[in-house]
Scaffold this active site. Structure first.
Site, PDB file in Angstrom:
ATOM      1  N   TYR A 295      62.099 -12.656  55.968  1.00  0.00           N
ATOM      2  CA  TYR A 295      63.357 -13.336  55.086  1.00  0.00           C
ATOM      3  C   TYR A 295      64.422 -13.697  56.224  1.00  0.00           C
ATOM      4  CZ  TYR A 295      67.537 -13.783  52.426  1.00  0.00           C
ATOM      5  OH  TYR A 295      68.766 -14.250  52.052  1.00  0.00           O
TER       6      TYR A 295
ATOM      7  N   GLU B 247      68.813 -20.407  52.671  1.00  0.00           N
ATOM      8  CA  GLU B 247      67.724 -19.294  52.799  1.00  0.00           C
ATOM      9  C   GLU B 247      66.306 -19.710  53.081  1.00  0.00           C
ATOM     10  OE1 GLU B 247      68.423 -15.860  49.756  1.00  0.00           O
ATOM     11  OE2 GLU B 247      66.759 -17.056  49.047  1.00  0.00           O
TER      12      GLU B 247
END
Ligand code: GDP
Ligand code: MN
Length: 380
Positions: free
Chosen positions: A101, A189
């Site tokens: 991530y 993101e």
């Protein structure tokens, strides 16, 4: 404003983040053609503005163009968390060894942009934060220095990335930061950022939320807005220059000025009611704007009464009164109205409303109590 995955990834790529080759398809036939031209296994990805598409069945692998067509046919038209899939992204399938991530958000307490990285990618980051907070590493970015390489290296080492990936990871992190800054984003993101079988890093998913207040600087980004996925009431508010926030109560509020709107909501609550919305029609609102505001308020089925609270300054009460009558005539509401007008031309405004059989309240306290009673079905 939220961007679709394919839009976010294209922006990331422009700043140097590696993304899979792929194209968007509106039909299953197009999906087949894209798969054919890619000449490799592909992943068919629903483009809707919600997360967790994978779990909802909106992301599937296809080995051949035939399969791509069949799967696209199945995903197109699917309902994912209330959104109908109208487009799919057909991307070259990634050979995923590990999912990471990487994301940027604005931390309002620190008044800084913060980059977060985790070795636990692919899953909801909120879930990681709740169940395994030690797996999330953060670095705070100084707005004047910008993001520095050592900060990215710190994150790479924090998430135990193999040494040979430090350099490409740093390049991706710095690129993502530039994409975030250059687009005036609130969030950017990559989840997951994957390590592939050949050892390369690839941004498989992309998410971006842009700051609405900065969109005037980015006409090209503004064009990416997907009206299909925006709440119709919010769209109408935006195009009419109204500030509108929907709430859960039953008293619709139409007010000029954000401070007065807040005070109106407070006093409604004080008298035992619940506001259905925050709505600031702004200064100098004309009939069309008042009508738009009324349509927005009444599009909420919870609204049982409407409280109009206008403080005339530059906005003239007679103008608002006329606007209201025009709007009421157009929208034909079937809920009671309580109207309070004070300030510039209030006498004229009240007279116009009285003639049309709309009583007005003089004080805000009185108006709020009347609105609360009206919402309960009591007679005024
Ligand atoms: P989200 O569910 O909306 O976050 O959509 P993602 O694009 O993140 O996809 C969800 C999951 O599908 C990823 O975490 C991967 O595990 C898987 N996935 C997505 N693309 C690929 C791909 O190209 N190859 C493989 N093997 N899995 C993929
Ligand atoms: Mn994802």
């Amino acid at each position: 404003m939220k961007l679709h995955e394919f839009q976010a990834k294209r922006i990331f790529a422009r700043y140097g983040v590696p993304i899979p080759k792929g194209e968007v398809a509106n039909t299953a036939t197009q999906a087949r053609e894209i798969a054919q031209s890619l000449g490799k296994p592909v992943v068919i990805k629903s483009q809707v503005l919600v997360g967790g598409r994978g779990k909802a069945g909106g992301i599937k692998l296809a080995r051949t163009p035939d399969e791509a067509e069949a799967i696209a046919d199945q995903i197109l038209g699917m309902n994912i968390k209330g959104y109908t899939v109208k487009r799919v992204l057909v991307d070259e399938a990634a050979d995923i060894q590990k999912e990471l991530y990487l994301g940027l958000v604005i931390d309002r307490e620190r008044r800084r942009v913060v980059m977060m990285a985790s070795s636990e990618g692919g899953v909801d980051i909120e879930e990681v934060a709740a169940t395994k907070p030690e797996a999330i590493h953060t670095t705070v970015i100084d707005p004047f220095l910008g993001m520095r390489s050592y900060q990215a290296i710190g994150l790479a080492s924090g998430i135990n990335l193999p040494k040979h990936l430090f350099r490409p990871f740093t390049q991706i992190a710095l690129s993502l930061y530039q994409a975030f800054l250059g687009s005036d984003a609130e969030l950017a993101e990559i989840n997951p950022l994957v390590i592939q079988g050949d050892g390369s890093l690839l941004a498989v998913d992309g998410k971006m939320v842009l700051d609405d207040n900065a969109l005037f600087r980015h006409p090209k980004l503004e064009e990416m807005r997907d009206l299909d996925e925006e709440d119709p009431a919010e769209t109408e508010a935006r195009v009419n220059g109204l500030s509108y926030v929907k709430l859960d109560g039953e008293i619709g509020c139409m007010v000029n000025g954000a401070g007065l709107a807040m005070a109106t909501m407070d006093i409604v609550k004080h008298y035992g009611g619940e506001p259905a919305n925050f709505l600031d029609i702004g200064g100098g609102a004309r009939a069309e704007k008042v009508a738009a505001a009324l349509r927005i308020i009444l599009s909420d089925p919870n609204v049982k009464a409407v409280l109009v609270n206008i403080f005339g300054g530059i906005t003239r009460c007679d103008e608002v009164a006329r606007g209201l009558l025009t709007a009421i005539d157009e929208v034909k509401p079937n809920v009671p109205f309580v109207i309070r007008l004070v300030g510039t031309n209030e006498k004229e405004g009240r007279a116009i409303l009285a003639e049309a059989n709309f009583p007005t309240a003089t004080t805000l306290a009185q108006a709020a109590q009347m609105a609360v009673a009206a919402a309960r079905g009591e007679t005024l």
